[in-house]
Design a protein around this motif. Structure first.
Motif, PDB file in Angstrom:
ATOM      1  N   UNK A  47      12.690  -1.926   0.717  1.00 42.32           N
ATOM      2  CA  UNK A  47      12.880  -0.485   1.042  1.00 42.32           C
ATOM      3  C   UNK A  47      11.838   0.143   0.517  1.00 42.32           C
ATOM      4  N   UNK A  48      11.537   1.541   0.929  1.00 45.85           N
ATOM      5  CA  UNK A  48      10.417   2.524   0.725  1.00 45.85           C
ATOM      6  C   UNK A  48      10.983   3.788   0.176  1.00 45.85           C
ATOM      7  N   UNK A  49      10.198   4.288  -0.751  1.00 49.36           N
ATOM      8  CA  UNK A  49      10.586   5.386  -1.307  1.00 49.36           C
ATOM      9  C   UNK A  49       9.173   6.344  -1.160  1.00 49.36           C
ATOM     10  N   UNK A  50       9.195   7.812  -1.035  1.00 52.36           N
ATOM     11  CA  UNK A  50       7.794   8.404  -1.029  1.00 52.36           C
ATOM     12  C   UNK A  50       7.261   8.946  -2.499  1.00 52.36           C
ATOM     13  N   UNK A  51       6.201   9.065  -2.397  1.00 53.34           N
ATOM     14  CA  UNK A  51       5.505   9.386  -3.821  1.00 53.34           C
ATOM     15  C   UNK A  51       4.356  10.378  -3.502  1.00 53.34           C
ATOM     16  N   UNK A  52       4.239  11.488  -4.290  1.00 53.58           N
ATOM     17  CA  UNK A  52       3.104  12.288  -4.098  1.00 53.58           C
ATOM     18  C   UNK A  52       2.575  12.814  -5.644  1.00 53.58           C
ATOM     19  N   UNK A 198       9.420   1.237   9.194  1.00 52.54           N
ATOM     20  CA  UNK A 198       9.710   0.637   8.195  1.00 52.54           C
ATOM     21  C   UNK A 198      10.483  -0.585   8.570  1.00 52.54           C
ATOM     22  N   UNK A 199       9.899  -2.005   8.323  1.00 54.61           N
ATOM     23  CA  UNK A 199      10.440  -3.097   8.702  1.00 54.61           C
ATOM     24  C   UNK A 199      11.599  -3.607   8.058  1.00 54.61           C
ATOM     25  N   UNK A 200      12.040  -2.922   6.703  1.00 57.26           N
ATOM     26  CA  UNK A 200      12.997  -3.179   5.923  1.00 57.26           C
ATOM     27  C   UNK A 200      12.668  -4.604   5.124  1.00 57.26           C
ATOM     28  N   UNK A 201      11.487  -5.051   5.006  1.00 58.85           N
ATOM     29  CA  UNK A 201      10.980  -6.035   4.148  1.00 58.85           C
ATOM     30  C   UNK A 201      10.080  -5.584   3.247  1.00 58.85           C
ATOM     31  N   UNK A 202       9.724  -6.615   2.313  1.00 54.21           N
ATOM     32  CA  UNK A 202       8.924  -6.469   0.988  1.00 54.21           C
ATOM     33  C   UNK A 202       8.290  -7.812   0.863  1.00 54.21           C
ATOM     34  N   UNK A 203       6.885  -7.931   0.881  1.00 56.68           N
ATOM     35  CA  UNK A 203       6.157  -9.144   0.715  1.00 56.68           C
ATOM     36  C   UNK A 203       6.245  -9.295  -1.023  1.00 56.68           C
ATOM     37  N   UNK A 204       6.027  -8.194  -1.473  1.00 57.81           N
ATOM     38  CA  UNK A 204       5.640  -8.083  -2.997  1.00 57.81           C
ATOM     39  C   UNK A 204       6.994  -7.394  -3.673  1.00 57.81           C
ATOM     40  N   UNK A 205       6.959  -7.639  -4.895  1.00 59.12           N
ATOM     41  CA  UNK A 205       7.943  -6.908  -5.889  1.00 59.12           C
ATOM     42  C   UNK A 205       7.768  -5.217  -5.649  1.00 59.12           C
ATOM     43  N   UNK A 206       6.578  -5.036  -5.598  1.00 60.78           N
ATOM     44  CA  UNK A 206       6.062  -3.608  -5.381  1.00 60.78           C
ATOM     45  C   UNK A 206       4.925  -3.496  -4.916  1.00 60.78           C
ATOM     46  N   UNK A 207       4.827  -2.518  -3.861  1.00 61.06           N
ATOM     47  CA  UNK A 207       3.794  -2.366  -2.943  1.00 61.06           C
ATOM     48  C   UNK A 207       3.324  -0.831  -3.014  1.00 61.06           C
ATOM     49  N   UNK A 208       2.366  -0.270  -3.851  1.00 65.02           N
ATOM     50  CA  UNK A 208       2.026   1.030  -3.582  1.00 65.02           C
ATOM     51  C   UNK A 208       0.820   1.418  -2.810  1.00 65.02           C
ATOM     52  N   UNK A 209       1.429   2.054  -1.667  1.00 64.50           N
ATOM     53  CA  UNK A 209       0.646   2.165  -0.503  1.00 64.50           C
ATOM     54  C   UNK A 209       0.236   3.643  -0.441  1.00 64.50           C
ATOM     55  N   UNK A 210      -0.977   4.109  -1.004  1.00 66.01           N
ATOM     56  CA  UNK A 210      -1.336   5.366  -1.164  1.00 66.01           C
ATOM     57  C   UNK A 210      -2.462   6.091  -0.256  1.00 66.01           C
ATOM     58  N   UNK A 211      -2.462   7.411  -0.023  1.00 69.49           N
ATOM     59  CA  UNK A 211      -3.641   7.708   0.611  1.00 69.49           C
ATOM     60  C   UNK A 211      -4.065   9.037   0.119  1.00 69.49           C
ATOM     61  N   UNK A 212      -5.443   9.480  -0.084  1.00 63.86           N
ATOM     62  CA  UNK A 212      -6.065  10.551  -0.308  1.00 63.86           C
ATOM     63  C   UNK A 212      -5.922  11.529   0.758  1.00 63.86           C
ATOM     64  N   UNK A 213      -5.282  13.051   0.633  1.00 62.80           N
ATOM     65  CA  UNK A 213      -5.554  13.891   1.481  1.00 62.80           C
ATOM     66  C   UNK A 213      -6.285  15.066   1.389  1.00 62.80           C
ATOM     67  N   UNK A 219     -10.935  20.096   0.598  1.00 67.28           N
ATOM     68  CA  UNK A 219     -10.836  19.923  -0.742  1.00 67.28           C
ATOM     69  C   UNK A 219      -9.691  19.019  -1.028  1.00 67.28           C
ATOM     70  N   UNK A 220      -9.612  18.253  -2.231  1.00 73.06           N
ATOM     71  CA  UNK A 220      -8.239  17.451  -2.522  1.00 73.06           C
ATOM     72  C   UNK A 220      -6.966  18.127  -2.236  1.00 73.06           C
ATOM     73  N   UNK A 221      -6.032  17.577  -1.651  1.00 74.30           N
ATOM     74  CA  UNK A 221      -4.857  18.150  -1.523  1.00 74.30           C
ATOM     75  C   UNK A 221      -3.651  17.411  -1.832  1.00 74.30           C
ATOM     76  N   UNK A 222      -4.028  16.386  -2.644  1.00 82.40           N
ATOM     77  CA  UNK A 222      -3.053  15.589  -3.179  1.00 82.40           C
ATOM     78  C   UNK A 222      -3.150  14.109  -2.799  1.00 82.40           C
ATOM     79  N   UNK A 223      -2.423  13.022  -3.348  1.00 83.73           N
ATOM     80  CA  UNK A 223      -2.459  11.852  -3.029  1.00 83.73           C
ATOM     81  C   UNK A 223      -1.078  11.359  -2.906  1.00 83.73           C
ATOM     82  N   UNK A 224      -0.587  10.777  -1.571  1.00 80.96           N
ATOM     83  CA  UNK A 224       0.643  10.629  -1.192  1.00 80.96           C
ATOM     84  C   UNK A 224       0.724   9.327  -0.744  1.00 80.96           C
ATOM     85  N   UNK A 225       2.027   8.882  -0.479  1.00 81.96           N
ATOM     86  CA  UNK A 225       2.165   7.641   0.209  1.00 81.96           C
ATOM     87  C   UNK A 225       3.748   7.108   0.007  1.00 81.96           C
TER      88      UNK A 225
END
Length: 314
Positions: A47-52, A198-213, A219-225
């Motif tokens: 499953x996935x949750x959003x982060x910013x 969202x595939x509903x799958x997870x290869x790892x315990x935790x995957x932090x998939x982030x991107x700079x915006x 100018x920096x507008x936050x890191x989200x993912x």
């Protein structure tokens, strides 16, 4: 290009020798707090949750990275390793990441998938300041990136860690940061856009998939993912708490990079208040000596509570 493993002077032989030394004694698994014990065989349900991370902290992360001669990714990795150590995972923190695999300019415009996986090992021992930790991360990462050509599968064969159907070998957390321009796909008469799936799958315990915006002026507008997690181990609420703590660590270390890891405030004010005023009340009861006494004690304290659920029966 890599040569033969039979040649001790080849590129592949030198890189394999590096990884054998760099990952010697790597812990098989990180002992992070989880909602459930690890099953014998992973289901890979995810499953996935959003982060910013807000733009002001994003700007502070960039500033700290420049002061340390490091990258934004290295600061994020150091913060994640510091958080893991404070959560009880020890001081030897392996984190996986993906690399583009395009180390030659001739590959820049070539269509294909060259991505490889690396293991980045972070040493948090000795209660370093965060700036010192970033220096350790930078040194280890640059060495790893200089030896990135060994396919991950070959690395696993070489190191031969204890195999398990319950977890990913060598690392259980993957951290990625996308900070390259978004590619444009221009086809006559076609309008294209990216769609998150969202595939509903997870290869790892935790995957932090982030991107700079960035904003319209660059100018920096936050890191989200998103943080993808294994449902075998975690609930969404717990992962959101973990994400909040990572943001809290980044806020503190960018405000004072000379702060030592033991001085980092991990809990929110509400969590700290709950521990002090709710969980801290009264005297702790002596632990029962066996399962029968534990069950009897629980039944005596809450005689009307449900003990067992099986289908629609309680």
């Amino acid at each position: 290009v890599l040569g033969s493993e039979d040649d001790p002077d080849s590129v592949i032989s030198r890189q394999l020798a590096y990884w054998k030394e760099a990952l010697a004694g790597l812990p098989d698994v990180l002992d992070l707090p989880a909602d459930r014990p690890r099953p014998a065989v992973a289901s890979y349900r995810g499953e996935r949750v959003s982060w910013r991370l807000p733009e002001d902290t994003h700007t502070a992360v960039i500033t700290l990275a420049r002061e340390c001669g490091a990258s934004v990714f290295m600061v994020l990795q150091a913060a994640l390793a510091a958080l893991y150590t404070r959560l009880g995972a020890g001081t030897d923190i392996p984190i996986g990441t993906g690399v583009a695999g395009r180390t030659d300019e001739a590959l820049d415009d070539l269509v294909g998938f060259f991505v490889n996986t690396l293991v980045l090992r972070t040493d948090t021992s000795g209660d370093p300041t965060f700036r010192e930790l970033v220096e350790r991360v930078k040194e280890a990462d640059l060495s790893a990136f200089a030896h990135q050509d060994v396919p991950f599968e070959r690395m696993v064969e070489l190191l031969n860690p204890e195999r398990s159907l319950a977890r990913h070998p060598l690392f259980q957390t993957l951290l990625t940061l996308q900070n390259t321009p978004e590619p444009d796909l221009n086809l006559p008469g076609v309008t294209s856009s990216a769609v998150e799936v969202d595939s509903g799958q997870a290869k790892f315990d935790l995957l932090l998939d982030l991107r700079e915006t960035l904003d319209d002026e660059g100018r920096p507008a936050g890191i989200e993912g998103e943080i993808e997690f294994a449902r075998d181990l975690y609930n969404a609420a717990s992962v959101r708490v973990l994400a909040e703590r990572l943001g809290r660590v980044l806020e503190q270390v960018t405000a004072d990079s000379e702060q030592r890891l033991t001085g980092l405030r991990i809990l929110s004010e509400e969590e700290a208040e709950r521990q002090l005023t709710v969980w801290g009340r009264g005297e702790a009861a002596a632990p029962p000596t066996d399962l029968v006494r534990a069950f009897a004690g629980r039944a005596a304290r809450t005689p009307d509570a449900v003990a067992v659920v099986s289908g629609d029966r309680e």
